[in-house]
Motif scaffolding. Structure first.
Motif, short mmCIF file in Angstrom:
data_model
loop_
_atom_site.label_atom_id
_atom_site.label_comp_id
_atom_site.label_asym_id
_atom_site.label_seq_id
_atom_site.Cartn_x
_atom_site.Cartn_y
_atom_site.Cartn_z
N ARG A 10 92.43 38.38 10.73
CA ARG A 10 91.43 39.43 10.47
C ARG A 10 90.10 38.65 10.65
NH1 ARG A 10 91.58 38.34 4.05
NH2 ARG A 10 91.45 36.27 4.00
N PRO A 11 88.96 39.66 10.52
CA PRO A 11 87.54 39.18 10.69
C PRO A 11 87.26 38.26 9.59
CG PRO A 11 87.74 41.68 10.94
CD PRO A 11 89.12 41.10 10.37
N VAL A 12 86.39 37.17 9.67
CA VAL A 12 86.00 36.46 8.73
C VAL A 12 84.63 35.69 8.97
CG1 VAL A 12 86.39 34.00 7.69
CG2 VAL A 12 88.29 35.44 7.96
N VAL A 13 83.83 35.38 8.22
CA VAL A 13 82.38 34.95 8.68
C VAL A 13 82.29 33.43 8.08
CG1 VAL A 13 80.11 34.89 7.99
CG2 VAL A 13 81.28 37.15 8.22
N PHE A 14 82.04 32.70 9.04
CA PHE A 14 81.94 31.30 8.94
C PHE A 14 80.46 31.06 8.74
CE2 PHE A 14 86.23 31.48 10.48
CZ PHE A 14 86.79 30.44 9.75
N ARG A 15 80.21 30.45 7.65
CA ARG A 15 78.67 29.90 7.51
C ARG A 15 78.27 28.65 7.24
NH1 ARG A 15 76.79 33.14 2.00
NH2 ARG A 15 78.40 31.70 1.21
N ASP A 16 77.25 28.06 8.13
CA ASP A 16 76.81 26.69 7.92
C ASP A 16 75.62 26.66 7.03
OD1 ASP A 16 76.01 24.36 8.27
OD2 ASP A 16 75.90 24.23 10.66
N ARG A 17 75.79 26.34 5.87
CA ARG A 17 74.61 26.28 4.94
C ARG A 17 73.77 25.36 5.24
NH1 ARG A 17 74.91 28.76 -0.24
NH2 ARG A 17 76.71 30.03 -0.52
N ALA A 18 74.04 24.09 5.94
CA ALA A 18 72.80 23.27 6.06
C ALA A 18 72.05 23.71 7.31
CB ALA A 18 73.64 22.11 6.87
N ALA A 19 72.50 24.63 8.08
CA ALA A 19 71.50 25.15 9.24
C ALA A 19 71.26 26.72 9.01
CB ALA A 19 72.26 25.03 10.57
N ILE A 39 80.87 38.40 1.84
CA ILE A 39 79.30 38.57 2.41
C ILE A 39 79.32 39.63 3.06
CG2 ILE A 39 79.76 37.37 4.63
CD1 ILE A 39 76.72 36.09 4.09
N GLU A 40 78.00 40.47 2.85
CA GLU A 40 77.91 41.78 3.73
C GLU A 40 77.32 41.47 4.82
OE1 GLU A 40 75.38 46.05 3.47
OE2 GLU A 40 76.15 44.91 1.29
N TRP A 41 77.87 41.74 5.80
CA TRP A 41 77.40 41.19 7.42
C TRP A 41 76.37 42.25 7.93
CZ3 TRP A 41 77.39 36.87 9.44
CH2 TRP A 41 76.99 36.89 10.91
N GLU A 42 75.65 42.18 9.07
CA GLU A 42 74.64 42.89 9.55
C GLU A 42 75.16 44.40 9.93
OE1 GLU A 42 74.34 40.53 12.69
OE2 GLU A 42 72.97 38.94 11.70
N ASP A 43 76.61 44.37 10.26
CA ASP A 43 76.97 45.85 10.31
C ASP A 43 77.19 46.59 9.03
OD1 ASP A 43 79.30 44.62 9.48
OD2 ASP A 43 80.44 44.67 11.22
N GLY A 44 76.82 46.06 7.99
CA GLY A 44 77.17 46.80 6.95
C GLY A 44 78.65 46.84 6.27
N HIS A 45 79.55 45.90 6.78
CA HIS A 45 80.80 45.89 6.21
C HIS A 45 80.82 44.49 5.43
CE1 HIS A 45 81.80 48.55 9.63
NE2 HIS A 45 82.77 49.02 8.93
N THR A 46 81.56 44.33 4.62
CA THR A 46 81.96 43.32 3.61
C THR A 46 83.03 42.36 4.21
OG1 THR A 46 80.87 44.31 1.73
CG2 THR A 46 82.20 42.45 1.27
N TYR A 47 82.97 41.07 4.49
CA TYR A 47 83.88 40.16 5.08
C TYR A 47 84.00 39.08 4.15
CZ TYR A 47 83.05 42.88 9.29
OH TYR A 47 82.96 43.84 10.28
N PRO A 48 85.11 38.37 4.29
CA PRO A 48 85.39 37.18 3.52
C PRO A 48 84.51 36.01 4.18
CG PRO A 48 87.48 37.93 4.36
CD PRO A 48 86.31 38.81 4.81
N VAL A 49 84.08 35.12 3.46
CA VAL A 49 82.88 34.01 3.79
C VAL A 49 83.83 32.70 3.53
CG1 VAL A 49 81.51 33.91 1.99
CG2 VAL A 49 80.87 33.18 4.10
N VAL A 50 83.65 31.83 4.76
CA VAL A 50 84.06 30.37 4.61
C VAL A 50 82.82 29.67 4.83
CG1 VAL A 50 85.55 28.83 5.30
CG2 VAL A 50 86.44 31.08 5.37
#
Length: 89
Positions: A10-19, A39-50
């Protein structure tokens, strides 16, 4: 493919907090490893975030801030201290 043996893809957002950088991709990460964060992504959908500690945006190798070790100097220092291998003194 056999049914019931493959993890959910499934779609998942990976987030680099340092950058302060995030990207949307697909993954088989399970909800228990993600921890229920979304997290709410730019397309308006909500995805799990890592949250990851380092990505290609903040890694020293990819950003060009990696230090180059002076291996030639180390070899010369070793040879001065212990002599060249195979050479009798």
């Amino acid at each position: 493919m056999r049914e019931g043996i493959h993890p959910e893809y499934r779609p998942v957002v990976f987030r680099d907090r340092a950058a302060d950088y995030a990207f949307l991709t697909r993954s088989t990460m399970s909800d228990d490893r993600i921890g229920g964060k979304t997290i709410e992504w730019e397309d308006g959908h909500t995805y799990p975030v890592v949250d990851v500690e380092i990505s290609d945006v903040s890694h020293p190798f990819y950003t060009g801030t990696a230090r180059v070790l002076d291996t030639a100097g180390r070899v010369e220092r070793f040879e001065r201290r212990y002599g060249r291998p195979g050479k009798q003194s």
